[in-house]
Design a protein around this motif. Structure first.
Motif, PDB file in Angstrom:
ATOM      1  N   GLU A  57      -4.044  21.756  -4.013  1.00  0.00           N
ATOM      2  CA  GLU A  57      -4.002  21.178  -5.348  1.00  0.00           C
ATOM      3  C   GLU A  57      -4.553  19.759  -5.329  1.00  0.00           C
ATOM      4  O   GLU A  57      -4.347  19.025  -4.375  1.00  0.00           O
ATOM      5  CB  GLU A  57      -2.559  21.146  -5.868  1.00  0.00           C
ATOM      6  N   GLU A  58      -5.214  19.409  -6.420  1.00  0.00           N
ATOM      7  CA  GLU A  58      -5.787  18.077  -6.518  1.00  0.00           C
ATOM      8  C   GLU A  58      -5.064  17.290  -7.603  1.00  0.00           C
ATOM      9  O   GLU A  58      -4.729  17.838  -8.653  1.00  0.00           O
ATOM     10  CB  GLU A  58      -7.274  18.181  -6.857  1.00  0.00           C
ATOM     11  N   GLN A  59      -4.796  16.043  -7.325  1.00  0.00           N
ATOM     12  CA  GLN A  59      -4.272  15.164  -8.358  1.00  0.00           C
ATOM     13  C   GLN A  59      -5.178  13.959  -8.465  1.00  0.00           C
ATOM     14  O   GLN A  59      -5.336  13.198  -7.510  1.00  0.00           O
ATOM     15  CB  GLN A  59      -2.844  14.721  -8.037  1.00  0.00           C
TER      16      GLN A  59
ATOM     17  N   THR B 281      -3.441  18.093  -1.859  1.00  0.00           N
ATOM     18  CA  THR B 281      -2.268  18.511  -1.101  1.00  0.00           C
ATOM     19  C   THR B 281      -2.647  19.617  -0.129  1.00  0.00           C
ATOM     20  O   THR B 281      -3.734  20.179  -0.201  1.00  0.00           O
ATOM     21  CB  THR B 281      -1.189  19.051  -2.043  1.00  0.00           C
ATOM     22  N   GLU B 282      -1.687  19.900   0.762  1.00  0.00           N
ATOM     23  CA  GLU B 282      -1.931  20.957   1.741  1.00  0.00           C
ATOM     24  C   GLU B 282      -2.298  22.264   1.058  1.00  0.00           C
ATOM     25  O   GLU B 282      -3.137  23.016   1.523  1.00  0.00           O
ATOM     26  CB  GLU B 282      -0.671  21.170   2.593  1.00  0.00           C
ATOM     27  N   SER B 283      -1.649  22.499  -0.062  1.00  0.00           N
ATOM     28  CA  SER B 283      -1.895  23.763  -0.754  1.00  0.00           C
ATOM     29  C   SER B 283      -3.191  23.719  -1.552  1.00  0.00           C
ATOM     30  O   SER B 283      -3.508  24.666  -2.262  1.00  0.00           O
ATOM     31  CB  SER B 283      -0.718  24.082  -1.671  1.00  0.00           C
TER      32      SER B 283
ATOM     33  N   HIS C  86      -6.042   5.822   7.911  1.00  0.00           N
ATOM     34  CA  HIS C  86      -6.860   6.827   7.243  1.00  0.00           C
ATOM     35  C   HIS C  86      -6.779   6.665   5.730  1.00  0.00           C
ATOM     36  O   HIS C  86      -5.763   6.223   5.209  1.00  0.00           O
ATOM     37  CB  HIS C  86      -6.391   8.227   7.648  1.00  0.00           C
ATOM     38  N   TYR C  87      -7.829   7.041   5.072  1.00  0.00           N
ATOM     39  CA  TYR C  87      -7.845   6.933   3.616  1.00  0.00           C
ATOM     40  C   TYR C  87      -6.765   7.824   2.995  1.00  0.00           C
ATOM     41  O   TYR C  87      -6.565   8.960   3.411  1.00  0.00           O
ATOM     42  CB  TYR C  87      -9.218   7.329   3.059  1.00  0.00           C
ATOM     43  N   ALA C  88      -6.089   7.266   2.016  1.00  0.00           N
ATOM     44  CA  ALA C  88      -5.001   7.999   1.368  1.00  0.00           C
ATOM     45  C   ALA C  88      -5.524   8.932   0.292  1.00  0.00           C
ATOM     46  O   ALA C  88      -4.795   9.791  -0.197  1.00  0.00           O
ATOM     47  CB  ALA C  88      -4.009   7.017   0.761  1.00  0.00           C
TER      48      ALA C  88
ATOM     49  N   ASN D 277      -6.483  16.821 -15.415  1.00  0.00           N
ATOM     50  CA  ASN D 277      -5.824  16.683 -14.125  1.00  0.00           C
ATOM     51  C   ASN D 277      -5.090  15.352 -14.028  1.00  0.00           C
ATOM     52  O   ASN D 277      -3.919  15.295 -13.640  1.00  0.00           O
ATOM     53  CB  ASN D 277      -6.863  16.802 -13.014  1.00  0.00           C
TER      54      ASN D 277
ATOM     55  N   ILE E 223       2.122   1.960  -3.355  1.00  0.00           N
ATOM     56  CA  ILE E 223       1.125   2.619  -4.198  1.00  0.00           C
ATOM     57  C   ILE E 223       1.093   4.110  -3.887  1.00  0.00           C
ATOM     58  O   ILE E 223       1.111   4.955  -4.786  1.00  0.00           O
ATOM     59  CB  ILE E 223      -0.285   2.019  -3.964  1.00  0.00           C
ATOM     60  N   ARG E 224       1.092   4.419  -2.614  1.00  0.00           N
ATOM     61  CA  ARG E 224       1.088   5.832  -2.217  1.00  0.00           C
ATOM     62  C   ARG E 224       2.282   6.581  -2.764  1.00  0.00           C
ATOM     63  O   ARG E 224       2.165   7.687  -3.284  1.00  0.00           O
ATOM     64  CB  ARG E 224       1.129   5.947  -0.695  1.00  0.00           C
TER      65      ARG E 224
ATOM     66  N   LEU F 140       1.997  12.763  -8.806  1.00  0.00           N
ATOM     67  CA  LEU F 140       1.637  14.138  -8.459  1.00  0.00           C
ATOM     68  C   LEU F 140       2.791  15.077  -8.738  1.00  0.00           C
ATOM     69  O   LEU F 140       2.647  16.132  -9.355  1.00  0.00           O
ATOM     70  CB  LEU F 140       1.255  14.199  -6.979  1.00  0.00           C
TER      71      LEU F 140
ATOM     72  N   LYS G  50       2.473  18.060 -11.623  1.00  0.00           N
ATOM     73  CA  LYS G  50       2.070  19.381 -11.159  1.00  0.00           C
ATOM     74  C   LYS G  50       3.228  20.298 -10.784  1.00  0.00           C
ATOM     75  O   LYS G  50       3.025  21.477 -10.583  1.00  0.00           O
ATOM     76  CB  LYS G  50       1.159  19.248  -9.923  1.00  0.00           C
TER      77      LYS G  50
ATOM     78  N   ILE H 152      -5.969  12.748  -4.738  1.00  0.00           N
ATOM     79  CA  ILE H 152      -5.357  13.202  -3.500  1.00  0.00           C
ATOM     80  C   ILE H 152      -5.261  14.714  -3.533  1.00  0.00           C
ATOM     81  O   ILE H 152      -5.068  15.311  -4.589  1.00  0.00           O
ATOM     82  CB  ILE H 152      -3.960  12.578  -3.281  1.00  0.00           C
TER      83      ILE H 152
ATOM     84  N   SER I 280       4.029   5.926  -5.272  1.00  0.00           N
ATOM     85  CA  SER I 280       3.936   6.089  -6.715  1.00  0.00           C
ATOM     86  C   SER I 280       2.921   7.172  -7.080  1.00  0.00           C
ATOM     87  O   SER I 280       3.131   7.927  -8.033  1.00  0.00           O
ATOM     88  CB  SER I 280       3.567   4.750  -7.347  1.00  0.00           C
TER      89      SER I 280
ATOM     90  N   GLU J 285       4.177  20.562  -1.257  1.00  0.00           N
ATOM     91  CA  GLU J 285       3.402  19.498  -0.621  1.00  0.00           C
ATOM     92  C   GLU J 285       4.087  18.153  -0.568  1.00  0.00           C
ATOM     93  O   GLU J 285       3.821  17.344   0.277  1.00  0.00           O
ATOM     94  CB  GLU J 285       2.084  19.311  -1.353  1.00  0.00           C
TER      95      GLU J 285
ATOM     96  N   ASP K 197      -4.706   1.632  -1.639  1.00  0.00           N
ATOM     97  CA  ASP K 197      -3.611   2.510  -1.240  1.00  0.00           C
ATOM     98  C   ASP K 197      -3.759   2.986   0.192  1.00  0.00           C
ATOM     99  O   ASP K 197      -2.883   3.644   0.728  1.00  0.00           O
ATOM    100  CB  ASP K 197      -3.514   3.702  -2.199  1.00  0.00           C
ATOM    101  N   SER K 198      -4.872   2.655   0.817  1.00  0.00           N
ATOM    102  CA  SER K 198      -5.097   3.116   2.190  1.00  0.00           C
ATOM    103  C   SER K 198      -4.699   2.091   3.234  1.00  0.00           C
ATOM    104  O   SER K 198      -4.746   2.360   4.426  1.00  0.00           O
ATOM    105  CB  SER K 198      -6.578   3.476   2.371  1.00  0.00           C
TER     106      SER K 198
ATOM    107  N   SER L  83       0.826  -1.201   0.000  1.00  0.00           N
ATOM    108  CA  SER L  83       0.000   0.000   0.000  1.00  0.00           C
ATOM    109  C   SER L  83       0.862   1.254   0.000  1.00  0.00           C
ATOM    110  O   SER L  83       0.609   2.227  -0.710  1.00  0.00           O
ATOM    111  CB  SER L  83      -0.909  -0.023   1.216  1.00  0.00           C
TER     112      SER L  83
ATOM    113  N   THR M 283      -5.831  10.400  -9.212  1.00  0.00           N
ATOM    114  CA  THR M 283      -4.893   9.272  -9.252  1.00  0.00           C
ATOM    115  C   THR M 283      -5.451   8.068 -10.008  1.00  0.00           C
ATOM    116  O   THR M 283      -4.706   7.145 -10.318  1.00  0.00           O
ATOM    117  CB  THR M 283      -4.520   8.828  -7.832  1.00  0.00           C
TER     118      THR M 283
ATOM    119  N   SER N  57       0.333   2.569 -11.460  1.00  0.00           N
ATOM    120  CA  SER N  57       0.809   3.867 -11.027  1.00  0.00           C
ATOM    121  C   SER N  57       2.185   4.178 -11.626  1.00  0.00           C
ATOM    122  O   SER N  57       2.470   5.314 -11.988  1.00  0.00           O
ATOM    123  CB  SER N  57       0.848   3.908  -9.509  1.00  0.00           C
TER     124      SER N  57
END
Lengths: 250, 250
Positions: B84-86, B80-82, B106-108, B200, A149-150, A157, A161, B78, A152, A243, B100-101, A146, B88, B152
């Motif tokens: 931004e969305e990626q 990010t703190e800022s 917690h869910y990734a 994206n 996967i994260r 990301l 980006k 996912i 990757s 990030e 991936d979680s 897991s 996946t 991935s």
DNA sequence: CGCACGCTTGACTACCTTCAAGATACGTGG
DNA sequence: CCACGTATCTTGAAGGTAGTCAAGCGTGCG
């Protein structure tokens, strides 16, 4: 550059058990109690050594084993039909290679030693058998996969980006934290890989990597001479990577 | 466009067991014999429905379950703190979300329904217990996770080495083969996601995606009106994607 | 009917790549 | 031990692909 050292087996001193291994808090043993650890030791093949550039396994060859890095460093890469190479990861001591191959009878990537490297081999058939008997080990394997996967996804990301500077800062910080976890300096280390591999991994041209390194140096963020790197301003680097936090084997 | 249908549970007709599910050759049951399948049915919670835009689970909330898409389509992303969305991944019927979680409590990522979607829920604690008892299921889970790593890595390759045209051709072909595997047309289908999500996911600007679509159309490779797509020249598209072959749940 | 959203198209800009050359380090052979 | 050759790294200049900004179009929904 490749020192041809004759023996393939490590000297007895290195041939310690998982019990004594300094990486037992990172590697597979992490999940196990003392008595269960014995059973892991039964299946592991320790002490395999590879010189710089040597292949630990090759993409599309029969998948037999996963490998844990004991010392040294490894890069994995996939090669496309058209011959292009994509570096998919760098692996430091305590990290496990080959998890992406468990969905096939053949290795999904090629693993090469970046420097003289010592690995422990876990035959998959036996490893799978063992995880049936040891739920903790099974859980840990799920965990590691897991995590892979994260990582990757994080890489994706980063590639899609972020600017060249952000990518390189992220890689430096990732290495920093991973070295630190291994009780090595997190601010002063030697890059195990050439610029070329960094560029490939981060989806950049070598020239761009080089330029960013010098730019970082001019700004006083790092000091770099060849592969020797000193991170002088961690906070600034963290600010650059808005990030990206690659936490491997956390 | 979002039809607000009141009920949250599917009608009885859809509430079939894994035994009768048309996806049993793709989903988790793939690994199991008839009698073992009963035990999987014991833990699965079928018939959860989500409307377009609804969250199946949210990043950073407690990780409880993996989900298999039954019908519809799901995107994972996912943030990010800022902010931004990626994106996946996109998931079609028979594909499993949440792997991936498993390295955290917690869910990734966040999973959202792209259209009205029906999912089956597998509580992880029970799933893990079950895989200890059913080695075939354990093996299949390893398989799926490994596949996810490969996908991935392929995505990373795509993002770092390929042009906009190559990326989009690759996505179209990936969707094509995945639809085909589900006995739907591989040359004429409806994109489950808006251009925005495609952009994206592929690390492009929406405008670029749009431009490539029209360019492909001018070249006679595809016919596209909105989300309706017809692939007219598969070979040409395959030639454009020099290497990328995303084989999910193969 | 009109607004809103998603999609498309155009012009300009910027970042990174490519091409080219020079600098440095390293290993080998003389 | 030094010289050479190769691989790695650095630096410079020009060019291209995709991003950004901005506006127009089409469809669907209120």
């Amino acid at each position: 550059m490749t020192q041809a050292i004759p023996y393939r087996q490590v000297p007895p001193a290195l041939k310690a058990s998982c019990h004594q291994c300094s990486l037992s808090n990172l590697c597979l043993p992490l999940a196990l109690e003392d008595n269960d650890l014995d059973r892991l030791e039964d299946i592991v093949r320790q002490g395999r050594v590879f010189d710089r550039g040597e292949h630990i396994f090759d993409q599309s060859t029969p998948f037999r084993s996963c490998f844990a890095v004991r010392s040294g460093a490894v890069k994995t890469s996939i090669v496309t039909e058209s011959g292009e190479e994509q570096v998919t990861g760098f692996y430091l001591p305590g990290e496990l290679i080959g998890l992406d191959s468990m969905s096939d009878n053949h290795y999904a990537c090629t693993a090469r030693a970046l420097e003289r490297t010592n690995v422990c081999e876990f035959p998959v058939d036996k490893l799978e058998e063992l995880t049936v008997k040891l739920p903790d080990l099974q859980h840990h394997l799920y965990y590691l996969m897991s995590q892979e996967i994260r990582n990757s996804h994080q890489l994706a990301l980063l590639l899609s980006k972020n600017t060249a500077e952000e990518r390189i800062a992220a890689l430096l910080l990732s290495l920093s934290s991973r070295f630190q976890r291994r009780r090595l300096s997190g601010t002063r280390f030697s890059l195990p890989m050439p610029r070329n591999d960094i560029a490939n991994f981060l989806g950049l041209a070598v020239e761009t990597v080089s330029r960013v390194f010098t730019r970082f140096q001019q700004q006083g963020l790092i000091k770099a001479r060849g592969r020797e790197v000193e991170l002088q301003d961690l906070e600034a680097l963290q600010k650059i990577t808005r990030e990206f936090t690659r936490q491997r084997c956390q």
